[in-house]
Design a protein around this motif. Structure first.
Motif, PDB file in Angstrom:
ATOM      1  N   ALA A   1      -3.205   1.341  -3.367  1.00  0.00           N
ATOM      2  CA  ALA A   1      -2.082   1.725  -2.508  1.00  0.00           C
ATOM      3  C   ALA A   1      -2.508   2.754  -1.473  1.00  0.00           C
ATOM      4  O   ALA A   1      -2.098   2.696  -0.305  1.00  0.00           O
ATOM      5  CB  ALA A   1      -0.941   2.279  -3.360  1.00  0.00           C
ATOM      6  N   ALA A   2      -3.356   3.696  -1.880  1.00  0.00           N
ATOM      7  CA  ALA A   2      -3.833   4.710  -0.939  1.00  0.00           C
ATOM      8  C   ALA A   2      -4.690   4.084   0.147  1.00  0.00           C
ATOM      9  O   ALA A   2      -4.619   4.459   1.323  1.00  0.00           O
ATOM     10  CB  ALA A   2      -4.623   5.781  -1.688  1.00  0.00           C
ATOM     11  N   THR A   3      -5.501   3.095  -0.223  1.00  0.00           N
ATOM     12  CA  THR A   3      -6.327   2.397   0.762  1.00  0.00           C
ATOM     13  C   THR A   3      -5.456   1.649   1.759  1.00  0.00           C
ATOM     14  O   THR A   3      -5.706   1.652   2.965  1.00  0.00           O
ATOM     15  CB  THR A   3      -7.284   1.416   0.059  1.00  0.00           C
ATOM     16  OG1 THR A   3      -8.110   2.148  -0.847  1.00  0.00           O
ATOM     17  CG2 THR A   3      -8.147   0.682   1.074  1.00  0.00           C
ATOM     18  N   ALA A   4      -4.406   0.993   1.259  1.00  0.00           N
ATOM     19  CA  ALA A   4      -3.485   0.264   2.133  1.00  0.00           C
ATOM     20  C   ALA A   4      -2.779   1.221   3.081  1.00  0.00           C
ATOM     21  O   ALA A   4      -2.579   0.921   4.259  1.00  0.00           O
ATOM     22  CB  ALA A   4      -2.465  -0.501   1.291  1.00  0.00           C
ATOM     23  N   ALA A   5      -2.390   2.401   2.583  1.00  0.00           N
ATOM     24  CA  ALA A   5      -1.722   3.391   3.427  1.00  0.00           C
ATOM     25  C   ALA A   5      -2.651   3.877   4.526  1.00  0.00           C
ATOM     26  O   ALA A   5      -2.249   4.086   5.674  1.00  0.00           O
ATOM     27  CB  ALA A   5      -1.248   4.567   2.571  1.00  0.00           C
ATOM     28  N   HIS A   6      -3.953   4.039   4.199  1.00  0.00           N
ATOM     29  CA  HIS A   6      -4.926   4.456   5.200  1.00  0.00           C
ATOM     30  C   HIS A   6      -5.085   3.382   6.276  1.00  0.00           C
ATOM     31  O   HIS A   6      -5.146   3.681   7.470  1.00  0.00           O
ATOM     32  CB  HIS A   6      -6.271   4.732   4.536  1.00  0.00           C
ATOM     33  CG  HIS A   6      -7.356   5.074   5.518  1.00  0.00           C
ATOM     34  ND1 HIS A   6      -7.383   6.264   6.202  1.00  0.00           N
ATOM     35  CD2 HIS A   6      -8.439   4.369   5.940  1.00  0.00           C
ATOM     36  CE1 HIS A   6      -8.436   6.288   7.002  1.00  0.00           C
ATOM     37  NE2 HIS A   6      -9.091   5.153   6.857  1.00  0.00           N
TER      38      HIS A   6
END
Length: 235
Positions: free
Chosen positions: A183-188
């Motif tokens: 999820a953090a990668t997608a947000a980035h």
């Protein structure tokens, strides 16, 4: 002469009825749920009974509307190899259906695929066969592609934020660290402009999955895969 009178003088035919129905469903917030023979007749400036000369009932009307939409799928370039041609045709199907948001739900609800849908599926199989794929592999490739043949996607969950989403709760990240990492990668990626609408880029994800499937189908084709051999291998 009034507008309705002028409309009534225009000959009514099946194509005109279907085009008007598609335009109605595109225009109205309720899509095909808001569509009725009476409302369509009002749009066309005719009495409802005039429509029944061209479509027997609403189910036939919906099937005809799907045929009209799917008829907008463009054929691939004549010189494309089979994998590029299948990819191009599927992405054209996705563009055609995304212009009419009501169409996927109607296709899924129809008791049988209408002629244009069958024609599209037949064309995709034809591209596989022209590329040298066996009937066996083409059969299983169609199963693997599934709804993607018409540009559909089926996500496990709706990851888009709700209308009143508050600050993120940190506790799930501790319990499900791998989900949090993704999820953090997608947000980035969203911050880099790769995603649209506060979530994953749906078009990118669709094309990624399509390419993974087509690459796998190509690998099986080159390896001479057969379903009989695969079944024997797992026994």
């Amino acid at each position: 002469m009034g507008e309705n009178e002028g409309t009534r003088r225009t000959p009514l035919n099946r194509d005109r009825v279907l085009a008007a129905a598609v335009a109605f469903a595109d225009r109205e917030a309720g899509g095909t749920d808001a569509l009725s023979m009476r409302k369509l007749a009002q749009d066309l400036g005719v009495v409802p009974m005039a429509l029944y000369k061209h479509v027997a009932n609403k189910e036939e009307l919906l099937a005809g509307m799907v045929d009209t939409v799917v008829g907008g799928i463009e054929p691939p370039a004549a010189d494309a190899d089979w994998k590029a041609a299948v990819r191009e045709r599927i992405l054209s199907a996705r563009r055609a259906l995304r212009r009419h948001p009501w169409a996927p739900r109607v296709i899924e609800a129809l008791p049988a695929p209408p002629p244009a849908v069958l024609g599209h599926l037949d064309a995709v199989i034809g591209l596989f066969r022209a590329g040298g794929l066996s009937v066996d592999l083409a059969h299983h490739a169609m199963h693997a592609l599934g709804g993607r043949l018409l540009g559909f996607t089926q996500e496990l969950f709706d990851a888009s934020p709700g209308p009143e989403a508050g600050p993120p709760d940190p506790r799930p990240a501790l319990r499900y660290p791998h989900i949090a990492e993704v999820a953090a990668t997608a947000a980035h990626a969203e911050g880099d402009g790769a995603a649209v609408g506060g979530g994953c880029d749906d078009q990118f994800e669709f094309e990624f999955a399509l390419d993974v499937l087509l690459d796998g189908i190509e690998r099986l084709h080159l390896a001479g895969w057969t379903s009989t051999g695969a079944r024997r291998a797992v026994q």
